[in-house]
Each structure stands twice: as C-alpha cells, then as structure tokens.
Design a protein around this motif. Structure first.
Motif, PDB file in Angstrom:
ATOM      1  N   HIS A 299      -7.944  -5.323   2.724  1.00 43.82           N
ATOM      2  CA  HIS A 299      -7.670  -4.909   4.107  1.00 43.82           C
ATOM      3  C   HIS A 299      -8.961  -4.768   4.905  1.00 43.82           C
ATOM      4  O   HIS A 299      -9.057  -5.210   6.049  1.00 43.82           O
TER       5      HIS A 299
ATOM      6  N   MET B 104       0.830  -1.193   0.000  1.00 42.51           N
ATOM      7  CA  MET B 104       0.000   0.000   0.000  1.00 42.51           C
ATOM      8  C   MET B 104       0.872   1.254   0.000  1.00 42.51           C
ATOM      9  O   MET B 104       0.623   2.199  -0.737  1.00 42.51           O
TER      10      MET B 104
ATOM     11  N   HIS C  97      -5.176   6.651  11.924  1.00 41.98           N
ATOM     12  CA  HIS C  97      -5.734   5.635  11.027  1.00 41.98           C
ATOM     13  C   HIS C  97      -7.071   6.102  10.456  1.00 41.98           C
ATOM     14  O   HIS C  97      -7.337   5.947   9.265  1.00 41.98           O
TER      15      HIS C  97
ATOM     16  N   LYS D 240      -3.400  -2.389  21.671  1.00 38.87           N
ATOM     17  CA  LYS D 240      -2.509  -2.604  20.531  1.00 38.87           C
ATOM     18  C   LYS D 240      -2.159  -1.293  19.817  1.00 38.87           C
ATOM     19  O   LYS D 240      -1.042  -1.107  19.353  1.00 38.87           O
ATOM     20  N   TYR D 241      -3.134  -0.394  19.690  1.00 36.69           N
ATOM     21  CA  TYR D 241      -2.862   0.927  19.101  1.00 36.69           C
ATOM     22  C   TYR D 241      -3.280   1.988  20.096  1.00 36.69           C
ATOM     23  O   TYR D 241      -4.331   1.854  20.735  1.00 36.69           O
TER      24      TYR D 241
HETATM   25  C1  HEM Z   1     -13.449   1.130   6.630  1.00 39.67           C
HETATM   26  C2  HEM Z   1     -12.178   1.087   6.458  1.00 39.67           C
HETATM   27  C3  HEM Z   1     -11.157   0.442   7.374  1.00 39.67           C
HETATM   28  C4  HEM Z   1     -11.316  -0.377   8.469  1.00 39.67           C
HETATM   29  C5  HEM Z   1     -12.592  -0.901   9.073  1.00 39.67           C
HETATM   30  C6  HEM Z   1      -9.977  -0.670   8.974  1.00 39.67           C
HETATM   31  C7  HEM Z   1      -9.696  -1.427  10.100  1.00 39.67           C
HETATM   32  C8  HEM Z   1      -8.439  -1.704  10.600  1.00 39.67           C
HETATM   33  C9  HEM Z   1      -8.156  -2.491  11.790  1.00 39.67           C
HETATM   34  C10 HEM Z   1      -9.213  -3.170  12.667  1.00 39.67           C
HETATM   35  C11 HEM Z   1      -6.817  -2.545  11.953  1.00 39.67           C
HETATM   36  C12 HEM Z   1      -6.056  -3.221  13.095  1.00 39.67           C
HETATM   37  C13 HEM Z   1      -5.703  -4.609  12.749  1.00 39.67           C
HETATM   38  C14 HEM Z   1      -5.018  -5.257  13.899  1.00 39.67           C
HETATM   39  O1  HEM Z   1      -3.819  -5.040  14.069  1.00 39.67           O
HETATM   40  O2  HEM Z   1      -5.684  -5.962  14.653  1.00 39.67           O
HETATM   41  C15 HEM Z   1      -6.222  -1.780  10.866  1.00 39.67           C
HETATM   42  C16 HEM Z   1      -4.866  -1.606  10.683  1.00 39.67           C
HETATM   43  C17 HEM Z   1      -4.305  -0.879   9.647  1.00 39.67           C
HETATM   44  N1  HEM Z   1      -5.000  -0.169   8.653  1.00 39.67           N
HETATM   45 FE1  HEM Z   1      -7.013  -0.113   8.437  1.00 39.67          FE
HETATM   46  N2  HEM Z   1      -9.056  -0.053   8.177  1.00 39.67           N
HETATM   47  C18 HEM Z   1      -9.742   0.636   7.184  1.00 39.67           C
HETATM   48  C19 HEM Z   1      -9.199   1.389   6.178  1.00 39.67           C
HETATM   49  C20 HEM Z   1      -7.838   1.560   5.968  1.00 39.67           C
HETATM   50  C21 HEM Z   1      -7.279   2.318   4.897  1.00 39.67           C
HETATM   51  C22 HEM Z   1      -8.081   3.023   3.813  1.00 39.67           C
HETATM   52  C23 HEM Z   1      -5.934   2.262   5.058  1.00 39.67           C
HETATM   53  C24 HEM Z   1      -4.875   2.886   4.212  1.00 39.67           C
HETATM   54  C25 HEM Z   1      -4.768   2.719   2.969  1.00 39.67           C
HETATM   55  C26 HEM Z   1      -5.631   1.467   6.217  1.00 39.67           C
HETATM   56  C27 HEM Z   1      -4.365   1.166   6.704  1.00 39.67           C
HETATM   57  C28 HEM Z   1      -4.077   0.387   7.798  1.00 39.67           C
HETATM   58  C29 HEM Z   1      -2.756   0.027   8.263  1.00 39.67           C
HETATM   59  C30 HEM Z   1      -1.444   0.417   7.590  1.00 39.67           C
HETATM   60  C31 HEM Z   1      -2.897  -0.757   9.410  1.00 39.67           C
HETATM   61  C32 HEM Z   1      -1.794  -1.354  10.278  1.00 39.67           C
HETATM   62  C33 HEM Z   1      -1.509  -2.727   9.797  1.00 39.67           C
HETATM   63  C34 HEM Z   1      -1.706  -3.774  10.830  1.00 39.67           C
HETATM   64  O3  HEM Z   1      -1.658  -3.507  12.025  1.00 39.67           O
HETATM   65  O4  HEM Z   1      -1.936  -4.930  10.465  1.00 39.67           O
HETATM   66  N3  HEM Z   1      -6.818   1.066   6.769  1.00 39.67           N
HETATM   67  N4  HEM Z   1      -7.238  -1.286  10.059  1.00 39.67           N
END
Ligand code: HEM
Ligand code: HEM
Lengths: 54, 220
Positions: B73, B33, B124, B115-116
């Motif tokens: 994602h 990404m 985020h 965690k965050y």
């Molecule tokens: C409705 C939209 C979204 C939802 C519901 C969502 C939800 C989440 C959740 C629940 C996590 C934590 C995962 C974990 O560690 O347990 C996360 C991590 C993350 N999200 Fe999203 N997200 C959304 C959109 C996006 C978008 C648009 C981006 C950027 C392009 C993004 C980038 C990231 C990144 C880089 C992480 C950290 C990676 C990780 O910890 O595994 N997210 N997201």
C-alpha cells in the motif's frame, strides 16, 4: 489501575516490565463508544436545528 | 484518479455517469487488510478475555501478511497514486475547525472537499500510526517465537527493551480496537453509505460526485 504488566523475579530482584496491562482494554472501548455517542448526539441536534430554522 | 478505467458519460451527456473512486487493487487491499486486522484482534484478545485456543501461529502468520499488504500500500500510495489526496494541509485544518463549529451550531458555509475530507485524512493518519506501530513491533517480536523458519533468539534485545516493545505492541493493539469500532460507526452511517458502496463496487455516481466533492480539488 495498572498501566503495565510486570513479572516477579523468583530471585527477589526488581520486577521486569513485560507488556501493557489488559485492564486498559475497557477504557479504549469506552473511548470509542464516547466518540460515537457524542457525534451521534451532535449531528442529531444539527439536523433538528436545520429543520426548525427554515 | 486512476487511468485504467475511464469515467463514463451518460448517453445524453448530462455529466458523469460513474466516477471511479477505488481501483480493484485498492479495494482488494482494503478488504484483505480489514480481514487481517479482524483475525489479529480475535487471535490476540479472545485468549486474553478467557477464550483459550492455539492463537500464536494464526496471529504471527496473519501479522506477516498484514505487514506485506501495508508495504504494498505504501509503495502504491507514494509512487502510483496521488499522495496529495491524503496529505493534511492548512486548508484541511481550517475545514476541520469549521466542520466542528458547524456540528456545534455555527452556520458557516459548507465547503466541498477533495477526494478525502479533513476528518478522513486525520483518521487515516491515526490508523497509519497505530498499524505501523503494531507491524513494526510485531515483526521484532517474531524473534521471540519458534517457527518452522527460525528458532527463537530473544538475545537481540535486553529484557528492558523487550518490555518496551511489548508495551508498544499492546497499547497500539488496544488503540486499534478503538479505531475499528469508530470506523464501523462512520462507515455504516446512512450518510456515508455511498462511500461504503464505493469500497465494494469502486465507483460513485455522477450525482454523488457533484453533491459531495469539489471538482477542482478531486479531478475525476
Ligand atoms: C506511510 C504510510 C502511508 C501512506 C503514505 C499512505 C498513503 C495513502 C494515500 C495517498 C491514500 C489515498 C489513495 C488515493 O485514493 O488516491 C491512502 C488510502 C488508504 N490508506 Fe493509506 N497510507 C499509509 C499507511 C496506511 C496504513 C498503515 C493503513 C492501514 C492499514 C492505510 C490504509 C488506507 C486505506 C484503507 C485507504 C483507502 C483506500 C483507497 O482509497 O484506495 N494506509 N493511503
Ligand atoms: C491488528 C493488529 C494486531 C493486534 C491487535 C495484535 C495484538 C497482539 C497482542 C494483544 C499480543 C499479546 C502481547 C503480549 O502478551 O504482551 C500479541 C502478540 C504477538 N504479536 Fe501481535 N497484534 C497485531 C499485529 C501483529 C503483527 C503485524 C505481527 C507480526 C508481524 C504480530 C506479531 C505478534 C507476535 C509474534 C506476538 C507474540 C509474542 C510472544 O508471545 O512472545 N502482531 N499481538
């Protein structure tokens, strides 16, 4: 400073909205730099205070 | 916490040896990404800054790739990970307030996050909004261009509506430049090197876990 870009109609009609103005780009970069500078100053100050209050 | 790789205990049993933070899939997602966003920013803004080249094909193809990544994602986050890790609750807002106060000199006690932490969650949310805006409008803008797969068909929307779509794409694009700069600062700061390392290797040490997290809020 313009917020938007318009195209001039060659037929003399009203101008057409076509997008955001790129003159704003430096302001977005400036806002990011400001966030960094403020955070860096405040955390340096917080560390200094912690060291001198012990 | 994923179940794929169990956390390992040290031989002496003195707490956790490694605590898994991101699976290989999530790390791959993050870096792909990031690559897409950098290519999209470069293809969009270098021509605007005067460095002209054939940008459009690279831009829309990378854009479609980013759209697919973001979709994967969201499905993963909602159904396979714990969405509560990223949910902003009242505790987070209180913490954000307290952290800001501490930065301004208050001596309130440091509460360890899950965690965050609150700032990461807020960040985020901001990134999610601007990326979803640019992806949503970008997918519509595919109707305005010729590709090997379809001919352009600009008549779906009126000229005024297209104007608004382009305005949203443009503003979100400039906001992404700002969020990327801020993200680089916070992830390259020595204080958060352990998080950057975790996004490469997948785990943090047991010591880092004990030092930075509340085990009742992030169960390893
Ligand atoms: C409705 C939209 C979204 C939802 C519901 C969502 C939800 C989440 C959740 C629940 C996590 C934590 C995962 C974990 O560690 O347990 C996360 C991590 C993350 N999200 Fe999203 N997200 C959304 C959109 C996006 C978008 C648009 C981006 C950027 C392009 C993004 C980038 C990231 C990144 C880089 C992480 C950290 C990676 C990780 O910890 O595994 N997210 N997201
Ligand atoms: C980081 C993400 C992105 C950035 C920074 C970005 C930036 C830009 C910018 C500045 C333009 C010029 C717009 C104008 O002239 O008003 C543009 C055009 C375009 N973008 Fe993006 N964009 C991104 C993501 C996407 C995505 C995800 C897609 C598609 C799925 C996409 C598809 C397009 C298309 C098709 C155009 C050209 C429209 C035309 O020339 O008529 N972009 N982008």
């Amino acid at each position: 400073m313009e917020l938007f870009r318009y195209s001039r109609s060659i037929y003399g009609g009203s101008d057409q909205l076509i997008g955001a103005s790129w003159d704003l780009l430096p302001w977005f970069v400036g806002a990011a730099v400001l966030v960094i500078v403020v955070h860096a100053l405040l955390s340096a100050l917080a560390k200094w205070r912690a060291r001198h209050s012990a | 916490m994923d179940q794929i790789t169990p956390n390992r205990r040290t031989a002496g049993g003195a707490g956790w040896d490694r605590v898994r933070r991101h699976t290989l899939l999530d790390r791959t997602y993050h870096w792909l990404m990031a690559l897409c966003v950098i290519v999209l920013m470069a293809t969009a803004f270098l021509p605007i800054l005067g460095i002209k080249f054939e940008w459009l094909d690279i831009h829309w193809i990378t854009g479609v790739a980013l759209a697919a990544l973001v979709l994967i994602h969201i499905v993963r986050a909602l159904f396979f990970q714990d969405w509560r890790n990223m949910w902003i609750g009242w505790t987070d807002l209180r913490e954000l307030w307290r952290d800001t106060a501490r930065l301004l000199g208050s001596r309130s006690a440091l509460a360890l996050p899950g965690k965050y932490d609150a700032a990461q969650k807020l960040y985020h949310l901001g990134v999610a909004i601007v990326i979803l805006a640019v992806v949503g409008t970008g997918l519509l803008m595919l109707l305005k261009i010729d590709t090997p797969f379809w001919r352009r068909n600009p008549y779906w929307f009126s000229a005024d509506t297209w104007g608004v779509i382009y305005v949203i794409h443009g503003f979100a694009a400039m906001a992404i430049v700002a969020t990327v700069i801020v993200h680089l600062y916070f992830s390259l700061m020595p204080d958060s090197w352990y998080l950057l390392r975790a996004m490469v290797r997948g785990w943090i040490s047991g010591k880092e876990y004990a030092q930075h997290y509340d085990p009742s809020r992030w169960k390893a």
